[in-house]
Motif scaffolding. Sequence first.
Motif, mmCIF file in Angstrom:
data_model
loop_
_atom_site.group_PDB
_atom_site.id
_atom_site.type_symbol
_atom_site.label_atom_id
_atom_site.label_comp_id
_atom_site.label_asym_id
_atom_site.label_seq_id
_atom_site.Cartn_x
_atom_site.Cartn_y
_atom_site.Cartn_z
ATOM 1 N N SER A 135 -32.172 -33.290 37.605
ATOM 2 C CA SER A 135 -32.757 -31.950 37.514
ATOM 3 C C SER A 135 -33.123 -31.604 36.091
ATOM 4 O O SER A 135 -32.562 -32.155 35.134
ATOM 5 C CB SER A 135 -31.777 -30.909 38.069
ATOM 6 O OG SER A 135 -30.742 -30.687 37.160
ATOM 7 N N LYS A 136 -34.083 -30.724 35.982
ATOM 8 C CA LYS A 136 -34.415 -30.150 34.675
ATOM 9 C C LYS A 136 -34.744 -28.689 34.890
ATOM 10 O O LYS A 136 -35.489 -28.331 35.800
ATOM 11 C CB LYS A 136 -35.611 -30.889 34.062
ATOM 12 C CG LYS A 136 -36.182 -30.193 32.841
ATOM 13 C CD LYS A 136 -36.516 -31.130 31.725
ATOM 14 C CE LYS A 136 -37.225 -30.448 30.567
ATOM 15 N NZ LYS A 136 -36.526 -29.682 29.645
ATOM 16 N N LYS A 137 -34.157 -27.856 34.045
ATOM 17 C CA LYS A 137 -34.360 -26.423 34.178
ATOM 18 C C LYS A 137 -34.476 -25.822 32.787
ATOM 19 O O LYS A 137 -33.953 -26.381 31.824
ATOM 20 C CB LYS A 137 -33.167 -25.767 34.872
ATOM 21 C CG LYS A 137 -32.805 -26.399 36.194
ATOM 22 C CD LYS A 137 -31.822 -25.559 36.939
ATOM 23 C CE LYS A 137 -30.409 -26.059 36.820
ATOM 24 N NZ LYS A 137 -29.495 -25.281 37.671
ATOM 25 N N GLY A 138 -35.144 -24.704 32.701
ATOM 26 C CA GLY A 138 -35.205 -24.060 31.399
ATOM 27 C C GLY A 138 -35.761 -22.659 31.496
ATOM 28 O O GLY A 138 -36.286 -22.242 32.533
ATOM 29 N N MET A 139 -35.652 -21.932 30.401
ATOM 30 C CA MET A 139 -36.203 -20.581 30.331
ATOM 31 C C MET A 139 -37.674 -20.686 29.958
ATOM 32 O O MET A 139 -38.058 -21.537 29.161
ATOM 33 C CB MET A 139 -35.479 -19.759 29.256
ATOM 34 C CG MET A 139 -33.972 -19.691 29.395
ATOM 35 S SD MET A 139 -33.420 -19.030 30.969
ATOM 36 C CE MET A 139 -34.088 -17.368 30.889
ATOM 37 N N GLY A 140 -38.484 -19.816 30.531
ATOM 38 C CA GLY A 140 -39.889 -19.768 30.144
ATOM 39 C C GLY A 140 -40.816 -20.168 31.280
ATOM 40 O O GLY A 140 -40.401 -20.316 32.429
#
Length: 475
Positions: free
Chosen positions: A51-56
Amino acid sequence: MEDLVGHHCGLFGIYNAPDAAAKTFLGLFALQHRGQESAGVVVSDGKKIRSKKGMGLVTEVFHERDLAEMPGHMAIGHVRYSTTGSSRLTNVQPLVIDYSHGLIAVAHNGNLVNARTLRDEYEAYGSIFQTSTDSEVIVHLLARPEHSGRKEGIGHCLKLIKGAYSFLFMTRDRLVAARDPQGFRPLVIGRIVTPGQLGTIGEGYVIASETCALDQVGARFDREIEPGEIVTIDADGVRSSKFAKPEEIKPAHCMFEHVYFARPDSRIFGDSVHDVRIALGERLAVEHPAKADVVFSVPDSGNVAAIGFSRKSGITLDTGFIRNHYVGRSFIKPAQIERETVVDMKFNVVRSVVEGKRCVVVEDSLVRGTTFRKQARILRQAGAKEIHLRISCPPIRNPCYYGIDFPDRVQLIANNKSVEEIRDFLGVDSLGFLSVEGLLSAVTQPTKNYCNACWTGKYPVAPVDSMDKYGMESV
Ligand code: 5GP
Ligand code: MG
């Protein structure tokens, strides 16, 4: 105690496509209007979940190399709407949780109305929650031994939660989609032709909040996931069942999706969003005619209704406001820049269109009313002779418990002001809101199939949690 974070969001899932992560990136990009605060993709190659997650924004969170490092033929993704005070990486979805049956990823759109109550109960028995989202409750339900052993698994847990939810779940080898018995938020399924994976024929499945995301990845719209339906996709194919009893399935589709939230090029709840907005604008012209020289919208949310207003009234449509698209919604303003200046940064007036003219301005909705107050001022400064504001929905007087991020009741301009007082506050010559009947005349399903609570105060599902935020007692 911290408020649980509800949200409007966008969901995308894909099964049996060799480039699942890249397709999910594209799908989320098409759903960016449903959430700009954060984005996440979880992918599975049948063995490993990454998984990859982030703000924006989606394009800020994902770069080419991230997607290259996410091999797999199935994925789910999520974009989340910005709400103040909740911006935390731990809240970014899809949530990925290791429970007794292995890893499970969960993406949720909507807002649960009994999440606080369930959470308090589980915490009292020692459950440890990792996020401040309402969505995490479903994971704890799944993990409970009395639920996880059951054959009907997820469907059984869904019966215990209340409110608005379109869900996507993914394990290593299975994709599951579910929609609450009211079908508050949209969720659609389509098919995509792929080079094939898992030795199967080259057909994959795509599930998304809106059809515009199917278009984006070249998938063909099949149908909506029905209220109270759960769809499972794995190597054995697609299976569908109803987890809710027939008498519990009472459609209450969110009309605000049609008015504002969904993209006009999507089909939701059986109608084209564009066509509904045209009809709203036409009806507005009938209910609240104006003697004017020009019609224009507050872009972009008022664009389509303004076309409808112009068509019906015969008043020429023009472009009175130009919107600068480079002010992101996540724009953080330096302290010295006033809120009103942000409106200035976003909109400018085309002087030659408005100068000396009687203007009809079409806007989708008034929430706080602060934006249009400022816009009315800049229209006057540009020489507008008269301003006739037309709103393509009724006055919003009630909070939403099902995932639209309206402010507290007290901040809603229509909650504490009459139409005449609002007109005066905004500084316009006339003001007309569409009626509830007008609103419902624009859609094709029976009127009882829609949620109009923000306008009427009639809530299809009673909020269970204490709604202190809204100055309400729990029920
Ligand atoms: P306000 O009246 O609060 O100044 O602004 C209302 C405008 O914001 C509406 O015309 C609509 O286009 C847009 N809007 C409506 N609902 C929402 C929402 O939940 N979030 C945001 N950011 N904008 C909204
Ligand atoms: Mg608007």
